[in-house]
Structures are given as structure tokens and as C-alpha cells.
Write a protein that holds these residues in place. Structure first.
Motif, PDB file in Angstrom:
ATOM      1  N   GLU A 182      38.307  13.196 -13.476  1.00 40.13           N
ATOM      2  CA  GLU A 182      37.891  12.831 -12.120  1.00 40.13           C
ATOM      3  C   GLU A 182      36.568  12.073 -12.154  1.00 40.13           C
ATOM      4  N   PHE A 184      33.140  11.100 -10.054  1.00 41.17           N
ATOM      5  CA  PHE A 184      32.295  11.575  -8.951  1.00 41.17           C
ATOM      6  C   PHE A 184      31.211  10.556  -8.634  1.00 41.17           C
ATOM      7  N   GLU A 208      33.787  13.881  -5.330  1.00 41.90           N
ATOM      8  CA  GLU A 208      34.889  13.358  -6.135  1.00 41.90           C
ATOM      9  C   GLU A 208      35.507  12.177  -5.395  1.00 41.90           C
TER      10      GLU A 208
END
Ligand code: SER
Length: 534
Positions: A182, A184, A208
Motif C-alpha cells: 500500500e 501512503f 492510504e
């Protein structure tokens, strides 16, 4: 630079088109052929069978901007809307997909290139997470992309489960799934919060923005993970979140789409208080409600239709709180179509139906809203303690059409919770009473014995000539039905849609062609005209 959210959506799709992806339209909010899902909640839903190798397409790379609803069912954000900067009932998910084509290297590179070169986000504001044991993804970020090691965070929470719950994405309890990485964005140290994996991670500072799932497994109901035929990629980036970053605002509600909807709502209702949370709630709710109706869901008392009803009623209550004296909700549809740009094509095509359905629901609820609010207000004023009893919550539901979460929404504003268990008990008791009272009712499904099928012509016509196949009264076959009889008339073909899938059954007239009489239908008078009445 991309000024509007609509421009940003186009830029994303164009980037992936240039990189060999087929641009595919968003699918409906009502998932086709997938009984495991209440509403479409991710871009990959429409490609589920492609990931599983059960369906072939003539492309192996795709990109979409998928409309999603997370209200009701497993992912339910409804209660948080209006209270946080980022929760929505409706949002758009930008995604790129590889079906056995590229895998980790290209997926990571595409995302990084789009963010840092096309959108020109400063690299130092970005950090990433990888699944705790995914050394391959870690090394790609470190060695190929050049992200500093301390900005690559391994996340996992493998407490005896087959796989970690964080950084391991699965659509539901079964189906395609895999580890993810992910990205961010750091909104700055003026906002409270910490990096993922720190005790302050739930703050609003590090958000995120992009989830890249390496689809590798098909999870079975017993938890077994079978490898997918070909490793694939499924990514999702919240359009509203990335728009907030580019428009240099912190809350999604400050982006262009919401600002215009909020301004329009304030204008229609006649309030100057543009910071009022109720405006955010309404601006959020018009998106889910309008798009749900455009996708064929109608307000009702069950399933998807009931979720829709709950959202509409919550919006109407917030309008009332702002001082609305007339119906207002449906009047937001033209502005919604305008701000949603290319994503509103289907909504524009169904605008009249959507406005009519929203208006009808608002009018119906408005009749009991004031009285229900009065009762709730009295109950809360005389309340001892901070829990509203289940009986009152049920009465509001049953008599005044207040879904429980609407009552809870009012209570939350006064730091009061509702007794959900008490509500469930009251509901169960009422069902028991209804069952006892209804034990002499006829179950027509059990008694109708007909060999032929009724042809449904309602998609093509609103009236049709037909023949009577059978008449039933009180569960018994009959030759005729007279004025005052409650009868089931089975036709050879009909434009009437039955009540099903959250749709309310059609209403209309059966007219005897020969005699033009309504009061008596005789089985020997076989020719009829069935006319739908809107
Ligand atoms: N399916 C993943 C998600 O919903 C990535 O698109 O986050």
C-alpha cells in the motif's frame, strides 16, 4: 495540472490506456451473478471470474473507475459519514488490473510513475507498506524504485491465522485474494497521526491512497488457499482521496464535487452554515442514493432496497435538521450529474426515474418524520442514563419508519446509544405476533399448480393483451372472480413485474377486452388487456 476530480479520473484512465490497458466501464452497483455481495465494493468485483480463470476476455490488462457503495453488509461505512473526513457511502475506485499479464515489478512501477511523474506528488511525502514476508515487493521498492528503507514498512498480524489480516486483501470469505503493498501520503505534521504500524496509525496524517494486491490465491470456504491459474494484479485508489491531495485539502468533503453539492444543498434548503456536518451527510448520501436507483434498486423494506431507504431517510432527517421545509433531496440530481462528469452517463439517462423515486420516498417519509422526531425528542428529554430503550427504537421503526441507524444517528448527536439488543427482541416479538395472526393466510406459491410459464413482456411494453390461465381464490382454483373477491389471476403473458430483488411489484389494471368490465373476470372470458399504472 488536473484541477477537477473529473480531469483526474480521465488522467488515470489515460495513463493506463497508454500503457496497454483496456478502459472498461464501471459495472453496476448491483453485482451481477454474485450472491456473496450486497453491493459492488471494489473495482475487481466485475473481474472476479477472470481472476479465477473461469472467464476469458480479449484483453489481459484493464483499467476502470468503479462506482462502489459501502453501506450495509460486510463493509458498512454509513454510521461514520458526517463524522470523519474520509468515510463515504459512495465512492469511486480507480484501478488497474492484470490478468496473468504483468505482476509485482510493473504493478509497483506503474503506480509510482503515475503518482510521482504524472501527478508530481513529492516523493518524500510517500511511504509504503508490504506484506510482512514479501521480500520481493520490499526489494522492488528499495532497489528498483529507490524508496528509502525506513519508508518501507512490513505489516502483518499473523496470530495463528493462515494469513495475516493486514496487507492481505480478500474480497470476502471466499474468492480471489493475495498479499498487497500500500502507498501512503503524509498530509503533514500539523495533523495528528503516525505511520502505518505505529500506535498513532489511526490518525489522519498518513492516509492510504493506493492498494496494490498481488492476486495469487482462491480462498475456499474452509480457509484453504488454492493458487490461482496465473498470478494477477488488482489495484484500487480512492478517487476522492487522491483528488483531496491534488486540490491541497485535507478532507474529502472539501474537493470540488462535494463543495458544489454542499453549496447546492445549502442554496435549496436556505442555510448559510456551510460548515454544518449535515450538509456533508446529504452531499454524500445523494451520490449513493441516485446511483443506486440508476442501477435499478428501489426503496423497499428488504435487502438492497432497505439499505437505500435507510440512506434516503437519513439524508431527509439531516435536511430537516437544517430547516428544510419542502422536499429537497431529489433536486440535487442535476448538480450531481454535472459534477460527476463522465461517470454520470447512466445517471443522466435515467435522471427522470431517479428524481421521481427519490421524491416519492422523501414525501412518504416526510409525513411521519415530524411526529417521529417529536416522540424521539420526548423520550430523550426524559431519559435517565445514556441508553435509549429498544421498545422506543422499535416503535419509531415500526410506526414512524425510522430505521434503527437513523434513531442512532440522532442519539449520537446527544452522546446517547441505542439498545440494539432490545430492538432485536421487540422486532422478534412482533414477527412472532404477525406469524400467529397470519397463520390462516394462504401461501400461494405452495398452492398454485400450473404447468405453463407466464411470459414477462414488461421490458418492452407497459400494456399487453393476454389470456387468463387460471384464477385462484383463497388458495382454491376458481372459474370466476367477482367484485370484492381477492383473487390471484394467472396470465399467459404480462407486463407486470413481480416483487423481487428489492423491486416493488408493479400495479395496474386488468381490463376485459370484450366487455370492458373490471368488476368480474370469468375464466371463459379469456382475452384481457393488462395495463401498467405508474
Ligand atoms: N481490491 C483492493 C481493494 O479494494 C484493491 O483494489 O482495496
Amino acid at each position: 495540472m488536473y484541477k477537477t476530480t473529473a480531469e483526474l479520473r480521465s488522467a488515470f484512465l489515460d495513463f493506463f490506456r497508454r500503457n496497454g490497458h483496456q478502459v472498461v466501464d464501471s459495472s453496476s452497483l448491483v453485482p451481477g451473478n454474485d450472491p456473496t455481495l450486497l453491493f459492488t465494493n471494489a473495482g475487481m468485483n466485475q473481474f472476479k471470474d477472470v481472476f479465477l480463470g473461469m472467464e476469458k476476455r480479449n484483453y489481459s490488462r484493464a483499467t476502470t473507475s468503479q462506482r462502489c457503495v459501502r453501506a450495509g453488509g460486510k463493509h458498512n461505512d454509513l454510521d461514520n459519514v458526517g463524522y470523519t473526513a474520509r468515510h463515504h457511502t459512495f465512492f469511486e475506485m480507480l484501478g488497474n488490473f492484470s490478468f496473468g499479464d504483468y505482476f509485482k515489478h510493473d504493478a509497483i512501477r506503474f503506480a509510482w510513475t503515475f503518482l510521482t511523474e504524472d501527478l508530481k506528488l513529492p516523493k518524500e511525502r510517500l511511504c509504503v507498506t508490504v506484506y510482512e514476508t514479501d521480500d520481493e515487493a520490499f526489494n522492488i521498492w528499495k532497489n528498483e524504485i529507490g524508496v528509502p528503507e525506513d519508508c518501507i514498512i512490513r505489516i502483518g498480524d499473523n496470530k495463528g491465522a493462515a494469513f495475516a489480516s493486514d496487507n492481505f486483501w480478500q474480497m470476502g470469505d471466499t474468492g480471489p485474494c493475495g498479499p498487497c503493498t500500500e502507498i501512503f501520503y503524509d498530509h503533514g505534521d500539523h495533523i495528528w497521526g503516525g505511520r502505518p504500524g505505529t500506535p498513532e496509525e489511526d490518525g489522519d496524517r498518513f492516509i492510504e491512497i493506493w492498494n496494490i494486491v498481488f492476486m495469487q490465491y482462491n480462498r475456499q470456504a474452509d480457509g484453504t488457499m488454492n493458487p490461482l491459474p496465473k498470478p494477477s494484479v488488482d489495484t484500487g485508489m480512492g478517487l476522492e482521496r487522491i483528488a483531496a491531495i491534488l486540490q491541497k485539502v485535507h478532507s474529502n468533503y472539501q474537493i470540488d464535487i462535494f463543495q458544489k453539492l454542499i453549496a447546492k444543498t445549502a442554496e435549496i434548503i436556505g442555510t448559510d452554515d456551510l460548515e454544518n456536518n449535515s450538509l456533508k451527510v446529504i452531499a454524500d448520501h445523494i451520490r449513493s442514493c441516485a446511483f443506486l436507483v440508476a442501477d435499478g434498486v428501489m426503496p423497499s423494506n428488504e435487502g438492497r432496497g432497505y439499505v437505500l431507504r435507510r440512506i434516503i431517510r437519513r439524508a431527509v432527517r439531516h435536511g430537516n435538521k437544517l430547516g428544510a421545509t419542502d422536499t429537497f433531496f431529489y433536486k440535487l440530481v442535476p448538480t450531481l450529474i454535472e459534477v460527476m462528469g463522465d461517470a454520470a452517463k447512466q445517471l443522466a439517462d435515467t435522471q427522470a426515474i431517479v428524481e421521481k423515486a427519490l421524491k416519492a420516498e422523501e414525501e412518504q417519509f416526510a409525513r411521519t418524520l415530524e411526529r417521529g422526531l417529536g416522540i424521539l425528542d420526548n423520550a430523550l428529554s426524559s431519559l435517565e442514563g445514556d441508553i435509549l430503550d429498544g421498545e422506543t427504537v422499535f416503535k419509531l421503526y415500526d410506526t414512524y419508519g425510522f430505521p434503527m441507524d437513523l434513531t442512532a444517528d440522532v442519539c449520537r448527536e446527544r452522546n446517547i446509544t441505542v439498545d440494539e439488543a432490545g430492538f432485536d427482541v421487540a422486532m422478534a416479538e412482533q414477527k412472532q405476533r404477525a406469524k400467529a395472526a397470519g397463520q390462516f393466510d394462504t401461501d400461494y406459491n405452495a398452492t398454485l399448480k400450473i404447468d405453463s410459464e407466464t411470459h414477462f413482456s414488461g421490458y418492452e411494453q407497459l400494456s399487453a393483451d393476454s389470456e387468463i390461465v387460471a384464477i385462484y381464490i383463497d388458495g382454491e382454483q376458481a372459474d370466476k372472480a367477482s367484485a370484492g373477491d381477492k383473487a390471484v389471476v394467472v396470465l399467459s403473458s404480462t407486463p407486470f413485474y413481480g416483487e423481487s430483488g428489492g423491486q416493488v411489484g408493479d400495479q395496474g389494471l386488468l381490463v376485459l377486452m370484450a366487455l370492458n368490465l373490471l368488476w368480474r373476470i370469468h375464466k371463459s372470458m379469456v382475452k384481457l388487456q393488462a395495463i401498467l399504472v405508474a
